[in-house]
Design a protein around this motif. Structure first.
Motif, PDB file in Angstrom:
ATOM      1  N   LEU A  83       0.883  -1.173   0.000  1.00  0.00           N
ATOM      2  CA  LEU A  83       0.000   0.000   0.000  1.00  0.00           C
ATOM      3  C   LEU A  83       0.912   1.212   0.000  1.00  0.00           C
ATOM      4  CD1 LEU A  83      -2.681  -0.995   2.654  1.00  0.00           C
ATOM      5  CD2 LEU A  83      -2.857  -1.109   0.152  1.00  0.00           C
ATOM      6  N   ASN A 133      -3.992 -10.381   4.410  1.00  0.00           N
ATOM      7  CA  ASN A 133      -4.533  -9.142   3.858  1.00  0.00           C
ATOM      8  C   ASN A 133      -4.453  -9.136   2.335  1.00  0.00           C
ATOM      9  OD1 ASN A 133      -5.486  -7.813   6.097  1.00  0.00           O
ATOM     10  ND2 ASN A 133      -3.450  -7.018   6.627  1.00  0.00           N
ATOM     11  N   LEU A 157      -7.508  -8.823  -0.605  1.00  0.00           N
ATOM     12  CA  LEU A 157      -7.570  -7.819  -1.663  1.00  0.00           C
ATOM     13  C   LEU A 157      -7.413  -8.442  -3.050  1.00  0.00           C
ATOM     14  CD1 LEU A 157      -5.560  -4.877  -0.104  1.00  0.00           C
ATOM     15  CD2 LEU A 157      -8.010  -4.988  -0.566  1.00  0.00           C
ATOM     16  N   LEU A 177      -7.495   2.695  -3.052  1.00  0.00           N
ATOM     17  CA  LEU A 177      -8.443   2.348  -1.988  1.00  0.00           C
ATOM     18  C   LEU A 177      -8.127   3.180  -0.752  1.00  0.00           C
ATOM     19  CD1 LEU A 177      -6.705   0.302   0.032  1.00  0.00           C
ATOM     20  CD2 LEU A 177      -7.113  -1.264  -1.847  1.00  0.00           C
ATOM     21  N   LEU A 204      -7.305   3.036   3.290  1.00  0.00           N
ATOM     22  CA  LEU A 204      -6.885   2.190   4.396  1.00  0.00           C
ATOM     23  C   LEU A 204      -7.445   2.796   5.688  1.00  0.00           C
ATOM     24  CD1 LEU A 204      -5.051   0.074   5.836  1.00  0.00           C
ATOM     25  CD2 LEU A 204      -3.255   1.815   5.765  1.00  0.00           C
ATOM     26  N   PHE A 245      -9.919  -2.213   4.817  1.00  0.00           N
ATOM     27  CA  PHE A 245      -9.837  -1.600   3.490  1.00  0.00           C
ATOM     28  C   PHE A 245     -11.219  -1.185   3.014  1.00  0.00           C
ATOM     29  CE2 PHE A 245      -6.719  -5.005   3.998  1.00  0.00           C
ATOM     30  CZ  PHE A 245      -5.568  -4.226   4.047  1.00  0.00           C
TER      31      PHE A 245
END
Lengths: 355, 361
Positions: B256, B269, B273, B281, B283, B352
């Motif tokens: 990210l 995670n 995704l 996106l 966070l 998310f």
């Protein structure tokens, strides 16, 4: 001079000025009241002498001697501190009437003859009679409005009761609607109810007479109370609307949630809480209807209201100022009593509800 | 004891304003359900429709299998505590409580027993002869609660009953309300805009916004598994931190990325995704899930803007561009403003959200 003394002087001066002002206002309000009260107890002779006595005499001291035409009647004047001759006549009947109507201390013809008998041994003769203080009131009810005073009093009370009933029901309901519901033109409508108070009664007298004649209410208590209600409904709407606005809707809603119908909620919650406001409205309606004279003169003929009778006493052939004062007192008394009675309710406010 | 169902419940004011947009909801028997949302979200309107104080535009309200949508309030077998308490000022406390019982034509001794019982339960027994204006705000509130309990309704409605109390009393009273609920086990719908109040007393929370339900769940669910950015932001103090990030793949690892941070994702995670087809996106991470750490383990290092000591912990604020990132850290060691702090994000607590819809991924 220290700052402290200066401040003290300033404070004293301000306080003095304040009390002078307050007592001035009080005197300005109480003096006329005092005069009308005292005037209503004065005999005609007292009422028309100058200067006016501040208090009515309780007794009349007579002096009787022989006169040119018969007997000479004098009365003691407490202000000039001397006996003043009021009548010289041989007609005892006339003397008796004069004693009653002008001096307020009546004596019958035989009583006068008794005193005249005393004249043979001594002259002059002195004697004192108790003055009848309520003479003016008695006369007012006997004479005023050609004996109409008592029926007129009852009629006036009747009109007041009807005016209160009409203006409280209609005005109260309208006030509730203005307070609780929003609808198109609400504010304009609420403002427009005051328009009816713009026109002086005299200006619209003719149409009023014609409409009342057509309704069959001319010269009748109901007709007058309808006319009076027009004005007091407008005031009642404004007073009650603000009262009802001050009572939270949630109080009524709570009553509904806890088992009351809408009407029960109104009767058990809103109505008791609005009592002070309604009492004030009742007072307004009463005073308005009780004191009104102009419309009553126009809209009555053989059945006058009490205010009309008092008015006629001031104006008419009876035209004695002390009689008018007595009438005025009788006129004022119910209003004062009603106001004091209703005052209790006006002051009866509950926590959380401010009026 | 009852269940309440709302089916497609709608309220329209005039032609344009839709206060409640067809909500569906079921309140279980004995449940303490809290309607939570910012002002104007339709929660109070919903409650007033259940009470019968507001006409329903569309939909149904079903209490214990009976359709009560068009019944007047008095026939619904409910009771309500109002925001302003709405205790009747011209009646004594006793009469306030007895009002509903008298309308039910209960006999005198029974009324007296009930009044004294609920007055004892709400600790106002010594005030029964007083008028409301002789009572404090907190005592009036108790009268309102006592009055509501006395009728033994199927359903309790509470419209922000604590909002007029001062902060300390509010916390004490909400504990008492919960205790009373444990005794009565009455099904309750409670409206509030205060999320901490909702969290502390609710069995389940319904979060509303603009007349729609955003999420229904237990306090833990709405806190940990917030369904959208709105919920995650609304619940919790300080609220969730949000960072706009891009999803970047380098070799096997997903990162990210934004100008301040390059955060590698754990396998779990990354798996979450995998199906997501957009690069951008949001966070979200709760303040207590960002930990202070040493320089070499840091995901992010930045200067502390302010640190607010709270006794048991401290709230550290860090400025990233124009946004504040808040961290709930242990009270010691004390962080000074201006000091550089090294932060690491708990991988299992990363949430998310879609940048456009705000929905959770």
């Amino acid at each position: 001079m220290t700052k402290k003394t200066r401040r003290n002087i300033y404070r004293t001066a301000r306080l003095t000025a304040f009390y002078i002002f307050v007592s001035g206002v009080t005197i300005a309000m109480l003096l006329p009241l005092y005069f009308i009260v005292s005037l209503s107890f004065l005999s005609t002779r007292e009422a028309y002498r100058y200067p006016l006595p501040l208090l009515p005499a309780l007794n009349v001291e007579y002096k009787l001697t022989h006169g040119e035409r018969g007997y000479l009647l004098s009365v003691y004047d407490p202000i000039d501190k001397e006996y003043q001759t009021v009548l010289d006549t041989g007609d005892l009947e006339k003397m008796s009437v004069y004693m009653k109507s002008q001096l307020g201390a009546p004596m019958s013809v035989p009583e006068i003859e008794q005193q005249i008998a005393r004249l043979e041994h001594e002259a002059p003769v002195f004697f004192t009679r108790r003055k009848s203080l309520l003479y003016n009131y008695e006369t007012f009810f006997k004479v005023a409005g050609t004996g109409q005073a008592v029926p007129a009093l009852i009629r006036s009370l009747e009109i007041c009761a009807m005016t209160i009933a009409i203006s409280l029901t209609i005005g109260g309901m309208a006030g509730y609607a203005f307070a609780r519901y929003t609808f198109r033109g609400r504010d304009a409508l609420k403002f427009s109810v005051l328009f009816v108070r713009m026109f002086p009664g005299v200006a619209i007298a003719m149409p009023m007479v014609i409409i009342l004649v057509n309704m069959g209410f001319y010269d009748a208590p109901i007709g007058l109370s309808l006319v009076y209600s027009v004005g007091s409904i407008a005031l009642t709407i404004w007073i009650t609307a603000s009262i009802f606005m001050g009572i939270p809707v949630s109080l009524e809603e709570a009553a509904q949630v806890f088992g009351a119908t809408k009407i029960q909620a109104f009767l058990r919650v809103t109505l008791p809480l609005s009592l002070p406001g309604l009492a004030a409205c009742a007072m307004y309606a009463f005073l308005g209807a009780w004191n009104e004279t102009v419309a009553a003169i126009i809209l009555t003929q053989f059945n006058p209201t009490f205010s009309v009778v008092v008015y006629q006493t001031v104006l008419g052939a009876v035209g004695q100022v002390n009689l008018a004062a007595a009438g005025g007192m009788v006129m004022a008394l119910p209003a004062v009593i009603f106001t004091f009675f209703i005052r209790r309710y006006i002051h009866q406010m509950w926590g959380g509800v401010t009026v | 004891m009852a269940t309440l169902q709302l089916k497609n419940l709608t309220k329209r004011f005039g032609k344009k304003v839709v206060a409640v947009k067809g909500i569906n909801l079921e309140v279980h028997d004995g449940e303490y359900l809290v309607l939570l949302g910012p002002s104007g979200c339709g929660k109070t309107t919903t409650l007033r429709m259940i009470a019968g104080l507001e006409e329903v535009t569309d939909g149904e309200i079903i209490l214990d299998g009976v359709d009560i949508t068009d019944l007047p309030p008095r026939k619904r077998d409910i009771s309500m505590v109002f925001q302003s308490y709405a205790v009747w000022p011209h009646m004594t406390v006793y009469d306030n409580i007895a009002f509903a019982l008298r309308l039910k034509k209960m006999n005198r001794s029974e009324i007296d027993r009930t009044v004294r019982e609920v007055a004892g339960m709400t600790k106002i027994a010594e005030f029964l002869d007083r008028y409301p204006f002789q009572l404090s705000g907190g005592q009036r509130q108790r009268v309102a609660v006592a009055r509501a309990i006395a009728v033994k309704p199927k359903l309790f409605l509470m419209d922000e009953p604590l909002s007029n109390l001062d902060a300390k009393l509010r916390v004490a009273t909400r504990t008492e309300l919960k205790a009373i609920h444990h005794k009565t086990h009455a099904t309750t719908v409670f409206v509030t805009h205060d999320q901490s109040e909702a969290m502390s007393i609710a069995d389940r929370i319904v979060i509303m916004k603009d007349g729609e339900i955003m999420q229904i769940g237990t306090p833990e669910e709405v806190y940990d598994q917030s369904a959208s950015i709105f919920v995650a932001d609304f619940i919790g103090t300080p609220p969730t931190n949000f960072l706009d990030v891009e999803l970047v793949r380098e070799g096997e690892t997903l990162y990210l990325v934004n100008p301040h941070i390059k955060l590698p994702l754990s396998a779990e995670n990354a798996a979450r995704l995998r199906g997501y087809d957009k690069r951008e996106l949001v966070l979200g991470i709760r303040p207590e899930n960002i930990l202070l750490t040493s320089a070499d383990e840091a995901d992010l290092s930045a200067a502390c803007l302010v640190a607010e000591p709270q006794g048991s912990h401290q709230v550290v604020a860090v400025e990233l561009d124009d946004k504040l990132l808040k961290i709930v850290a242990p009270a010691r060691p004390k962080v000074r403003s201006g000091e550089t702090v090294h932060l690491t994000f708990k991988q299992e607590s990363l949430r998310f959200f879609d940048r456009e819809s705000g929905a959770r991924i």
